[in-house]
Scaffold this motif. Sequence first.
Motif, PDB file in Angstrom:
ATOM      1  N   THR A   8       5.945  -4.367  -7.033  1.00 51.06           N
ATOM      2  CA  THR A   8       6.812  -3.191  -7.015  1.00 51.06           C
ATOM      3  C   THR A   8       7.502  -2.902  -5.675  1.00 51.06           C
ATOM      4  N   GLY A   9       7.557  -4.013  -4.790  1.00 48.08           N
ATOM      5  CA  GLY A   9       7.963  -3.809  -3.373  1.00 48.08           C
ATOM      6  C   GLY A   9       9.306  -4.460  -3.299  1.00 48.08           C
ATOM      7  N   THR A  10       9.905  -4.077  -2.246  1.00 46.74           N
ATOM      8  CA  THR A  10      11.363  -4.587  -1.950  1.00 46.74           C
ATOM      9  C   THR A  10      11.130  -6.105  -1.243  1.00 46.74           C
ATOM     10  N   SER A  11      12.244  -6.574  -0.958  1.00 48.09           N
ATOM     11  CA  SER A  11      12.203  -7.949  -0.195  1.00 48.09           C
ATOM     12  C   SER A  11      11.324  -8.409   0.753  1.00 48.09           C
ATOM     13  N   GLN A  12      10.892  -7.486   1.409  1.00 49.36           N
ATOM     14  CA  GLN A  12       9.606  -7.806   2.542  1.00 49.36           C
ATOM     15  C   GLN A  12       8.455  -7.395   2.053  1.00 49.36           C
ATOM     16  N   GLY A  13       8.346  -6.851   0.830  1.00 45.61           N
ATOM     17  CA  GLY A  13       6.969  -6.280   0.507  1.00 45.61           C
ATOM     18  C   GLY A  13       6.319  -5.355   1.353  1.00 45.61           C
ATOM     19  N   ILE A  14       5.289  -4.834   1.159  1.00 42.41           N
ATOM     20  CA  ILE A  14       4.607  -3.845   1.909  1.00 42.41           C
ATOM     21  C   ILE A  14       2.935  -4.099   1.936  1.00 42.41           C
ATOM     22  N   PRO A  15       2.531  -4.525   2.966  1.00 38.20           N
ATOM     23  CA  PRO A  15       3.062  -3.854   4.450  1.00 38.20           C
ATOM     24  C   PRO A  15       4.023  -4.969   4.930  1.00 38.20           C
ATOM     25  N   LEU A  25       0.177   0.978   7.075  1.00 37.55           N
ATOM     26  CA  LEU A  25      -1.228   0.715   7.599  1.00 37.55           C
ATOM     27  C   LEU A  25      -2.021   1.561   6.496  1.00 37.55           C
ATOM     28  N   SER A  26      -1.426   2.024   5.462  1.00 35.70           N
ATOM     29  CA  SER A  26      -2.159   2.603   4.567  1.00 35.70           C
ATOM     30  C   SER A  26      -3.367   1.801   3.881  1.00 35.70           C
ATOM     31  N   ASN A  27      -4.414   2.465   3.604  1.00 33.31           N
ATOM     32  CA  ASN A  27      -5.447   1.900   2.909  1.00 33.31           C
ATOM     33  C   ASN A  27      -5.540   2.040   1.334  1.00 33.31           C
ATOM     34  N   ASN A  28      -4.336   2.802   0.876  1.00 36.08           N
ATOM     35  CA  ASN A  28      -4.266   3.199  -0.452  1.00 36.08           C
ATOM     36  C   ASN A  28      -3.749   1.640  -1.395  1.00 36.08           C
ATOM     37  N   PRO A  29      -4.573   1.006  -2.068  1.00 36.39           N
ATOM     38  CA  PRO A  29      -3.923  -0.089  -2.816  1.00 36.39           C
ATOM     39  C   PRO A  29      -2.724  -0.138  -3.287  1.00 36.39           C
ATOM     40  N   LYS A  30      -2.405   1.293  -3.653  1.00 38.41           N
ATOM     41  CA  LYS A  30      -1.060   1.604  -4.387  1.00 38.41           C
ATOM     42  C   LYS A  30       0.296   1.648  -3.418  1.00 38.41           C
ATOM     43  N   ASP A  31      -0.125   1.458  -1.974  1.00 37.29           N
ATOM     44  CA  ASP A  31       0.852   1.357  -0.916  1.00 37.29           C
ATOM     45  C   ASP A  31       1.054   0.012  -0.645  1.00 37.29           C
ATOM     46  N   LYS A  32       0.390  -0.784  -1.294  1.00 33.47           N
ATOM     47  CA  LYS A  32       0.603  -2.419  -0.868  1.00 33.47           C
ATOM     48  C   LYS A  32       1.395  -2.887  -1.980  1.00 33.47           C
ATOM     49  N   ARG A  33       2.429  -3.619  -1.817  1.00 33.41           N
ATOM     50  CA  ARG A  33       3.370  -3.933  -2.826  1.00 33.41           C
ATOM     51  C   ARG A  33       3.859  -5.290  -2.648  1.00 33.41           C
ATOM     52  N   LEU A  34       3.593  -6.203  -3.684  1.00 32.73           N
ATOM     53  CA  LEU A  34       4.229  -7.655  -3.617  1.00 32.73           C
ATOM     54  C   LEU A  34       5.797  -7.562  -3.976  1.00 32.73           C
ATOM     55  N   ARG A  35       6.410  -8.693  -4.060  1.00 37.80           N
ATOM     56  CA  ARG A  35       7.980  -8.525  -4.398  1.00 37.80           C
ATOM     57  C   ARG A  35       7.807  -8.459  -5.770  1.00 37.80           C
ATOM     58  N   VAL A  36       8.958  -7.843  -6.199  1.00 38.42           N
ATOM     59  CA  VAL A  36       9.428  -7.144  -7.558  1.00 38.42           C
ATOM     60  C   VAL A  36       9.544  -8.097  -8.696  1.00 38.42           C
ATOM     61  N   SER A  37       8.496  -7.634  -9.721  1.00 44.85           N
ATOM     62  CA  SER A  37       8.528  -8.845 -11.185  1.00 44.85           C
ATOM     63  C   SER A  37       7.663  -7.808 -12.217  1.00 44.85           C
ATOM     64  N   VAL A  38       8.003  -8.069 -13.304  1.00 41.52           N
ATOM     65  CA  VAL A  38       7.127  -7.574 -14.406  1.00 41.52           C
ATOM     66  C   VAL A  38       6.972  -8.839 -15.471  1.00 41.52           C
ATOM     67  N   LEU A  39       5.744  -8.516 -16.055  1.00 44.65           N
ATOM     68  CA  LEU A  39       5.281  -9.395 -17.218  1.00 44.65           C
ATOM     69  C   LEU A  39       5.642  -8.595 -18.394  1.00 44.65           C
ATOM     70  N   VAL A  40       6.342  -9.176 -19.477  1.00 43.75           N
ATOM     71  CA  VAL A  40       6.527  -8.125 -20.911  1.00 43.75           C
ATOM     72  C   VAL A  40       5.727  -9.127 -21.847  1.00 43.75           C
ATOM     73  N   GLU A  41       4.479  -8.527 -22.428  1.00 43.53           N
ATOM     74  CA  GLU A  41       3.787  -9.200 -23.472  1.00 43.53           C
ATOM     75  C   GLU A  41       4.383  -8.551 -24.764  1.00 43.53           C
ATOM     76  N   TRP A  42       4.848  -9.632 -25.593  1.00 38.35           N
ATOM     77  CA  TRP A  42       5.328  -9.048 -26.834  1.00 38.35           C
ATOM     78  C   TRP A  42       5.053 -10.175 -28.039  1.00 38.35           C
ATOM     79  N   SER A  43       4.204  -9.572 -28.919  1.00 39.89           N
ATOM     80  CA  SER A  43       4.114 -10.448 -30.314  1.00 39.89           C
ATOM     81  C   SER A  43       3.472 -11.753 -29.933  1.00 39.89           C
TER      82      SER A  43
END
Length: 253
Positions: A8-15, A25-43
């Motif tokens: 869910t992160g932008t081109s450099q990711g977070i951190p 520097l946040s310790n919250n896992p939700k503040d650590k973001r890899l580069r953006v992508s989703v997986l869609v599972e359908w049928s």
Amino acid sequence: MKITFLGTGTSQGIPIIGSDHPVCLSNNPKDKRLRVSVLVEWSGYNILIDCGPDFRAQMLANNVKKLDAIFYTHEHNDHTAGLDDIRPFFFRQGDIPIFAHKRVLKALRSRFDYIFTTENKYPGAPGVKEHEIENRPFEFEGLEVVPVSFWHGRLNVFGFRMEDFAYLTDLKKIEDEEVEKLKGLKVLVVNALRREPHHSHFNLEEALAFIKRVNPERAYLTHISHLLGFHDEVEEELPKNVFLAYDNLKIEV
């Protein structure tokens, strides 16, 4: 339909490497973001939207064992750099179908020529099956996929609507007729880079205005930079049907 937010992160990711910004520097896992992508599972099918430089880590984190297709939004590095890492899927399944605009396929062929070549191909290289798409609906294994065209600065990008779900990233400007494709959504995913205006991405204010215009049942913000702020603090500011996506979040549509 199940959606996994792989990144869910932008081109450099977070951190960001070497940054002393409080969000980095946040310790919250939700503040650590890899580069953006989703997986869609359908049928029973696994559809990946974009294959960025964190693809391998994302597949391992979510124990993904098969990959049926990759849909590309555009050719930028944070959306394409992981293509070589489809090798384990290729070795088990054969050529992986990829769907992209003609311009994007050309860029992939240039960057990953050893994947696309048919002459003297290195035996360890993966293979793909190319599908050129335009701004009109196409079908994947019985699923109607509706491309949604918009502008990322001066670059034309595709989002995708599948049934009552739509995924739009790197959006800055969009024509009225393309917005019409998004009516009646249950879930909309759209980018919100930061609070300050940006030349080629929605900021938070623009993203929220766009969500209000489309009026989905639920919306999730993605392609987020550290400048947007701490995840938990931003979530508290959002309308009741808008959520800040985070890595490995799973939702159903």
